[in-house]
Write a protein that holds these residues in place. Structure first.
Motif, PDB file in Angstrom:
ATOM      1  N   VAL A  64       0.844  -1.199   0.000  1.00 19.74           N
ATOM      2  CA  VAL A  64       0.000   0.000   0.000  1.00 19.74           C
ATOM      3  C   VAL A  64       0.879   1.249   0.000  1.00 19.74           C
ATOM      4  CG1 VAL A  64      -1.743   1.306   1.296  1.00 19.74           C
ATOM      5  CG2 VAL A  64      -1.935  -1.175   1.105  1.00 19.74           C
ATOM      6  N   ALA A  65       1.972   1.232   0.787  1.00 18.75           N
ATOM      7  CA  ALA A  65       2.880   2.383   0.848  1.00 18.75           C
ATOM      8  C   ALA A  65       3.463   2.680  -0.528  1.00 18.75           C
ATOM      9  CB  ALA A  65       3.991   2.129   1.856  1.00 18.75           C
ATOM     10  N   LYS A  66       3.845   1.640  -1.262  1.00 18.80           N
ATOM     11  CA  LYS A  66       4.407   1.848  -2.598  1.00 18.80           C
ATOM     12  C   LYS A  66       3.364   2.456  -3.528  1.00 18.80           C
ATOM     13  CE  LYS A  66       6.361  -0.507  -6.599  1.00 18.80           C
ATOM     14  NZ  LYS A  66       5.704   0.416  -7.492  1.00 18.80           N
ATOM     15  N   ALA A  98       1.639  10.847   0.519  1.00 19.42           N
ATOM     16  CA  ALA A  98       3.036  10.639   0.905  1.00 19.42           C
ATOM     17  C   ALA A  98       3.147  10.371   2.405  1.00 19.42           C
ATOM     18  CB  ALA A  98       3.877  11.845   0.506  1.00 19.42           C
ATOM     19  N   THR A  99       2.363  11.084   3.200  1.00 16.04           N
ATOM     20  CA  THR A  99       2.366  10.861   4.652  1.00 16.04           C
ATOM     21  C   THR A  99       1.893   9.456   4.979  1.00 16.04           C
ATOM     22  OG1 THR A  99       1.974  13.210   5.059  1.00 16.04           O
ATOM     23  CG2 THR A  99       1.431  11.691   6.848  1.00 16.04           C
ATOM     24  N   ALA A 100       0.815   9.038   4.342  1.00 13.52           N
ATOM     25  CA  ALA A 100       0.299   7.683   4.565  1.00 13.52           C
ATOM     26  C   ALA A 100       1.349   6.645   4.164  1.00 13.52           C
ATOM     27  CB  ALA A 100      -0.986   7.467   3.771  1.00 13.52           C
ATOM     28  N   ALA A 101       2.025   6.881   3.049  1.00 12.48           N
ATOM     29  CA  ALA A 101       3.065   5.952   2.602  1.00 12.48           C
ATOM     30  C   ALA A 101       4.189   5.865   3.622  1.00 12.48           C
ATOM     31  CB  ALA A 101       3.613   6.387   1.244  1.00 12.48           C
ATOM     32  N   GLY A 102       4.611   7.007   4.142  1.00 11.76           N
ATOM     33  CA  GLY A 102       5.669   7.013   5.151  1.00 11.76           C
ATOM     34  C   GLY A 102       5.264   6.295   6.422  1.00 11.76           C
ATOM     35  N   LEU A 103       4.054   6.548   6.886  1.00 12.20           N
ATOM     36  CA  LEU A 103       3.565   5.890   8.101  1.00 12.20           C
ATOM     37  C   LEU A 103       3.451   4.384   7.909  1.00 12.20           C
ATOM     38  CD1 LEU A 103       0.831   8.461   9.147  1.00 12.20           C
ATOM     39  CD2 LEU A 103       2.963   7.977  10.371  1.00 12.20           C
ATOM     40  N   LEU A 104       2.947   3.972   6.757  1.00 12.97           N
ATOM     41  CA  LEU A 104       2.829   2.540   6.492  1.00 12.97           C
ATOM     42  C   LEU A 104       4.204   1.889   6.338  1.00 12.97           C
ATOM     43  CD1 LEU A 104      -0.230   2.625   4.107  1.00 12.97           C
ATOM     44  CD2 LEU A 104      -0.169   1.647   6.403  1.00 12.97           C
ATOM     45  N   GLY A 105       5.149   2.627   5.783  1.00 11.99           N
ATOM     46  CA  GLY A 105       6.511   2.104   5.669  1.00 11.99           C
ATOM     47  C   GLY A 105       7.180   1.928   7.022  1.00 11.99           C
ATOM     48  N   LEU A 106       6.839   2.781   7.961  1.00 11.43           N
ATOM     49  CA  LEU A 106       7.411   2.706   9.312  1.00 11.43           C
ATOM     50  C   LEU A 106       6.578   1.846  10.259  1.00 11.43           C
ATOM     51  CD1 LEU A 106       8.406   6.455   9.762  1.00 11.43           C
ATOM     52  CD2 LEU A 106       9.945   4.522   9.333  1.00 11.43           C
ATOM     53  N   ARG A 135       0.411   1.603  15.860  1.00 15.53           N
ATOM     54  CA  ARG A 135      -0.301   2.884  15.759  1.00 15.53           C
ATOM     55  C   ARG A 135       0.046   3.588  14.453  1.00 15.53           C
ATOM     56  NH1 ARG A 135      -4.252   2.053  19.023  1.00 15.53           N
ATOM     57  NH2 ARG A 135      -3.661   1.864  21.207  1.00 15.53           N
ATOM     58  N   LEU A 136       1.292   3.447  14.006  1.00 20.66           N
ATOM     59  CA  LEU A 136       1.688   4.021  12.717  1.00 20.66           C
ATOM     60  C   LEU A 136       0.907   3.356  11.588  1.00 20.66           C
ATOM     61  CD1 LEU A 136       5.557   4.228  13.231  1.00 20.66           C
ATOM     62  CD2 LEU A 136       3.895   6.087  13.398  1.00 20.66           C
ATOM     63  N   SER A 137       0.733   2.040  11.707  1.00 20.48           N
ATOM     64  CA  SER A 137      -0.046   1.301  10.720  1.00 20.48           C
ATOM     65  C   SER A 137      -1.490   1.768  10.729  1.00 20.48           C
ATOM     66  CB  SER A 137       0.018  -0.199  11.025  1.00 20.48           C
ATOM     67  OG  SER A 137      -0.749  -0.935  10.110  1.00 20.48           O
ATOM     68  N   GLN A 138      -2.054   1.962  11.900  1.00 18.37           N
ATOM     69  CA  GLN A 138      -3.439   2.409  12.006  1.00 18.37           C
ATOM     70  C   GLN A 138      -3.620   3.796  11.402  1.00 18.37           C
ATOM     71  OE1 GLN A 138      -4.000   2.019  16.231  1.00 18.37           O
ATOM     72  NE2 GLN A 138      -4.760  -0.081  16.061  1.00 18.37           N
ATOM     73  N   LEU A 139      -2.730   4.708  11.743  1.00 17.41           N
ATOM     74  CA  LEU A 139      -2.837   6.072  11.232  1.00 17.41           C
ATOM     75  C   LEU A 139      -2.668   6.106   9.713  1.00 17.41           C
ATOM     76  CD1 LEU A 139      -3.302   9.012  11.926  1.00 17.41           C
ATOM     77  CD2 LEU A 139      -0.872   9.227  12.407  1.00 17.41           C
TER      78      LEU A 139
END
Length: 117
Positions: A11-13, A51-59, A65-69
């Motif tokens: 999803v991040a990609k 881009a923010t969602a991609a970064g959060l999912l990557g981390l 919580r990062l995955s949830q956000l």
């Protein structure tokens, strides 16, 4: 957990790839937003959200919580994309990519809410 993280990376990609032309202010993106009855000024805002969602999912491997956000942001962006494609008369086929990404983000969010750790 490994499956969720692999799904999050997919999803991040997708989100990162979709954000690139928007962050650059691509004229084609601005025209597409106008066709969907959205203000062209929103192109960069949507790109930043993607881009923010991609970064959060990557981390997300570090904290669920990062995955949830990241999943919630993705679901918001993809929900609007699905609605706009359907309103524009593109049908399910036109919205299919957004539907697929939203499904994966929803599964990831559900997984984080169900797991205890």
């Amino acid at each position: 957990m490994i499956t969720r993280y692999a799904m999050n990376l997919k999803v991040a990609k997708e989100m990162f790839d979709a954000a690139q032309p928007k962050l650059k202010g691509d004229e084609g993106m601005k025209q597409a937003f106008e066709q969907f009855n959205l203000q062209p000024e929103l192109v960069k805002v949507v790109g930043a959200a993607e881009a923010t969602a991609a970064g959060l999912l990557g981390l997300s491997i570090f904290n669920k919580r990062l995955s949830q956000l990241g999943s919630v942001i993705t679901l918001g962006v993809m929900g609007v994309a699905i609605a706009k494609h359907l309103q524009a008369g593109h049908g399910k086929a036109g919205a299919q990519h957004a539907i697929d990404v939203a499904k994966l983000a929803g599964l990831s969010l559900a997984d984080t809410l169900v797991t205890k750790k």
